[in-house]
Design a protein around this motif. Sequence first.
Motif, mmCIF file in Angstrom:
data_model
loop_
_atom_site.group_PDB
_atom_site.id
_atom_site.type_symbol
_atom_site.label_atom_id
_atom_site.label_comp_id
_atom_site.label_asym_id
_atom_site.label_seq_id
_atom_site.Cartn_x
_atom_site.Cartn_y
_atom_site.Cartn_z
ATOM 1 N N ARG A 166 -2.320 4.674 12.845
ATOM 2 C CA ARG A 166 -2.514 4.649 11.341
ATOM 3 C C ARG A 166 -2.619 3.735 10.585
ATOM 4 O O ARG A 166 -2.299 2.420 10.768
ATOM 5 C CB ARG A 166 -0.786 5.141 11.033
ATOM 6 C CG ARG A 166 -0.680 5.140 9.574
ATOM 7 C CD ARG A 166 0.711 5.724 9.364
ATOM 8 N NE ARG A 166 0.997 7.152 9.396
ATOM 9 C CZ ARG A 166 1.897 8.250 9.150
ATOM 10 N NH1 ARG A 166 3.005 7.581 8.739
ATOM 11 N NH2 ARG A 166 1.832 9.263 9.419
ATOM 12 N N VAL A 167 -3.755 3.791 9.662
ATOM 13 C CA VAL A 167 -4.041 2.836 8.675
ATOM 14 C C VAL A 167 -3.306 2.975 7.470
ATOM 15 O O VAL A 167 -3.492 4.030 6.885
ATOM 16 C CB VAL A 167 -5.649 2.844 8.604
ATOM 17 C CG1 VAL A 167 -6.013 1.679 7.763
ATOM 18 C CG2 VAL A 167 -6.314 2.931 9.836
ATOM 19 N N GLY A 168 -2.680 1.721 7.021
ATOM 20 C CA GLY A 168 -2.170 2.001 5.523
ATOM 21 C C GLY A 168 -0.558 2.357 6.097
ATOM 22 O O GLY A 168 -0.150 2.399 7.021
ATOM 23 N N GLY A 169 0.096 2.324 4.849
ATOM 24 C CA GLY A 169 1.552 2.758 4.791
ATOM 25 C C GLY A 169 2.175 2.746 3.559
ATOM 26 O O GLY A 169 1.479 3.112 2.599
ATOM 27 N N ARG A 170 3.510 2.537 3.456
ATOM 28 C CA ARG A 170 4.222 2.530 2.516
ATOM 29 C C ARG A 170 3.873 1.274 1.266
ATOM 30 O O ARG A 170 3.791 0.176 1.632
ATOM 31 C CB ARG A 170 5.715 2.610 2.746
ATOM 32 C CG ARG A 170 6.603 2.683 1.828
ATOM 33 C CD ARG A 170 8.297 2.568 2.109
ATOM 34 N NE ARG A 170 8.437 3.855 3.005
ATOM 35 C CZ ARG A 170 9.574 4.124 3.489
ATOM 36 N NH1 ARG A 170 10.739 3.339 3.246
ATOM 37 N NH2 ARG A 170 9.672 5.309 4.045
ATOM 38 N N ILE A 171 3.901 1.847 0.228
ATOM 39 C CA ILE A 171 3.702 1.010 -0.723
ATOM 40 C C ILE A 171 4.921 0.267 -0.944
ATOM 41 O O ILE A 171 5.970 0.714 -1.145
ATOM 42 C CB ILE A 171 3.269 1.550 -2.228
ATOM 43 C CG1 ILE A 171 1.808 2.222 -2.017
ATOM 44 C CG2 ILE A 171 3.242 0.719 -3.385
ATOM 45 C CD1 ILE A 171 1.402 3.210 -3.377
ATOM 46 N N GLN A 172 4.889 -1.186 -1.073
ATOM 47 C CA GLN A 172 6.028 -2.049 -1.429
ATOM 48 C C GLN A 172 6.220 -2.767 -2.639
ATOM 49 O O GLN A 172 7.035 -3.622 -2.878
ATOM 50 C CB GLN A 172 5.999 -3.029 -0.324
ATOM 51 C CG GLN A 172 5.824 -2.303 1.187
ATOM 52 C CD GLN A 172 5.916 -3.279 2.334
ATOM 53 O OE1 GLN A 172 6.717 -3.809 2.794
ATOM 54 N NE2 GLN A 172 4.755 -3.274 2.881
ATOM 55 N N SER A 173 5.474 -2.437 -3.651
ATOM 56 C CA SER A 173 5.562 -3.115 -5.075
ATOM 57 C C SER A 173 7.034 -2.415 -5.780
ATOM 58 O O SER A 173 7.458 -1.499 -5.437
ATOM 59 C CB SER A 173 4.494 -2.771 -5.908
ATOM 60 O OG SER A 173 4.193 -1.467 -6.025
ATOM 61 N N PRO A 174 7.514 -3.508 -6.620
ATOM 62 C CA PRO A 174 8.724 -3.092 -7.334
ATOM 63 C C PRO A 174 8.678 -1.695 -8.127
ATOM 64 O O PRO A 174 9.629 -1.105 -8.349
ATOM 65 C CB PRO A 174 9.071 -4.275 -8.002
ATOM 66 C CG PRO A 174 8.377 -5.421 -7.543
ATOM 67 C CD PRO A 174 7.073 -4.919 -6.973
ATOM 68 N N SER A 182 1.298 5.300 0.523
ATOM 69 C CA SER A 182 0.198 5.364 -0.116
ATOM 70 C C SER A 182 -0.745 6.398 0.765
ATOM 71 O O SER A 182 -0.411 7.124 1.551
ATOM 72 C CB SER A 182 -0.108 3.828 0.113
ATOM 73 O OG SER A 182 -0.300 3.772 1.685
ATOM 74 N N ASP A 183 -1.971 6.314 0.471
ATOM 75 C CA ASP A 183 -2.922 7.084 1.055
ATOM 76 C C ASP A 183 -3.230 6.615 2.361
ATOM 77 O O ASP A 183 -4.321 5.895 2.747
ATOM 78 C CB ASP A 183 -4.412 7.071 0.424
ATOM 79 C CG ASP A 183 -5.381 8.088 0.855
ATOM 80 O OD1 ASP A 183 -4.897 9.135 1.640
ATOM 81 O OD2 ASP A 183 -6.400 8.296 0.218
ATOM 82 N N VAL A 184 -2.345 6.855 3.626
ATOM 83 C CA VAL A 184 -2.609 6.516 5.054
ATOM 84 C C VAL A 184 -3.654 7.388 5.451
ATOM 85 O O VAL A 184 -4.244 8.413 5.133
ATOM 86 C CB VAL A 184 -1.356 6.678 5.656
ATOM 87 C CG1 VAL A 184 -0.344 5.964 5.218
ATOM 88 C CG2 VAL A 184 -1.073 8.278 5.941
ATOM 89 N N GLN A 185 -4.426 6.770 6.556
ATOM 90 C CA GLN A 185 -5.359 7.366 7.434
ATOM 91 C C GLN A 185 -4.956 7.462 8.817
ATOM 92 O O GLN A 185 -4.754 6.492 9.394
ATOM 93 C CB GLN A 185 -6.636 6.453 7.331
ATOM 94 C CG GLN A 185 -7.335 6.407 5.892
ATOM 95 C CD GLN A 185 -8.660 5.518 6.031
ATOM 96 O OE1 GLN A 185 -9.698 6.117 6.482
ATOM 97 N NE2 GLN A 185 -8.794 4.725 5.262
#
Length: 354
Positions: A166-174, A182-185
């Motif tokens: 899995r490339v990418g993951g959860r967005i962690q911004s406030p 996010s748009d995972v691959q």
Amino acid sequence: MLKMLVTLLILSLSSTITSSLNACENCIPITHCVSASQLVARDRSEKTGQILRKNICGFDSRVSLPKICCNNINQSIDNQETGEGTTSKLSNHHNVNLLPTQCGHIVTQRLLGGYRVWDNEFPWVVRIAYRNRDSNAFQCMGTLINSRYVLTTADCLIGRRILGVRVGGRIQSPECTNICESDVQDIGVSEQITHPEYTSSSRTLNNIGLLRLRNPVDLSKENAGVICLPVTDEHRLKNVTGSTGAVSYWDENGSELQFRYHATISTTEECDLYVNKNRNYRRDLAKNSICTVIVNNHRCESVPGAPLMLIGSDPDSYSYYQYGILNTAKSECGPEIYTDVRKYMTWILDTIKS
């Protein structure tokens, strides 16, 4: 190649038989040693013959072949790569162009501390998914070195049923309050490749592997990137003792967040003692390893395959370079052992393909 290898060594046996034979763990018939074949293919000079003679450890009467300390041959190749012997110009390797020059982009630099990773700070750190008996789970990390290959440990590959990465993951911004994915691959794996001389009995030696992905990663996405590898002499010959690097991994214990911590690289002597802790002393166990001590880390946890990264300079900018791959996970605080990526750059370049 096989005939040349055997002939080279048999012709030299008469000058070696009167001297004491080497004692080593990995004493195998010469034709079974991949590193010996690679050495002869690369250099057919008298120097290669001397290396082979020096590492004879016996004779296999069943197949009428000399036996050789294969791990020592592997170290001879490593010495050539890292400048301890004749320096090999990896920058001229036929596969070097498969490693992107745009890599290891630094989003921002931060002071020591701060365990949560900012969005897309280390987009090359990926999760490896496994099929277990009752469920599927992410249990190892890896790093993208180009759009088709993930670098990790041999431990993470051998005997494991890998679903993909899995490339990418959860967005962690406030600002992320509702939809935080996010748009995972998720990409399948077409080939699992472990170093040919890795054995589970000495897990710090040759503990390195590659995954070839079934489809290329879309690197145009912000949450996908590649890490730089130490290809040039400037980066491979760098004295990193005392340097503080960053380590990053994805936490799967409910939060599914990406974390980072800092680790300071120990001396060779300290690493030698730590690697041999609780086992019979063997100097060769630490020869291709980097050991670190965690800096101000309150989590004291990590995931195998996580990268040890140092900031290095390019002609025009600074980037992250991967120097280590975390060998094994542990929950307690203390020194950590990494596979030294510099020692395996030729193997990596020899193995990847377009």
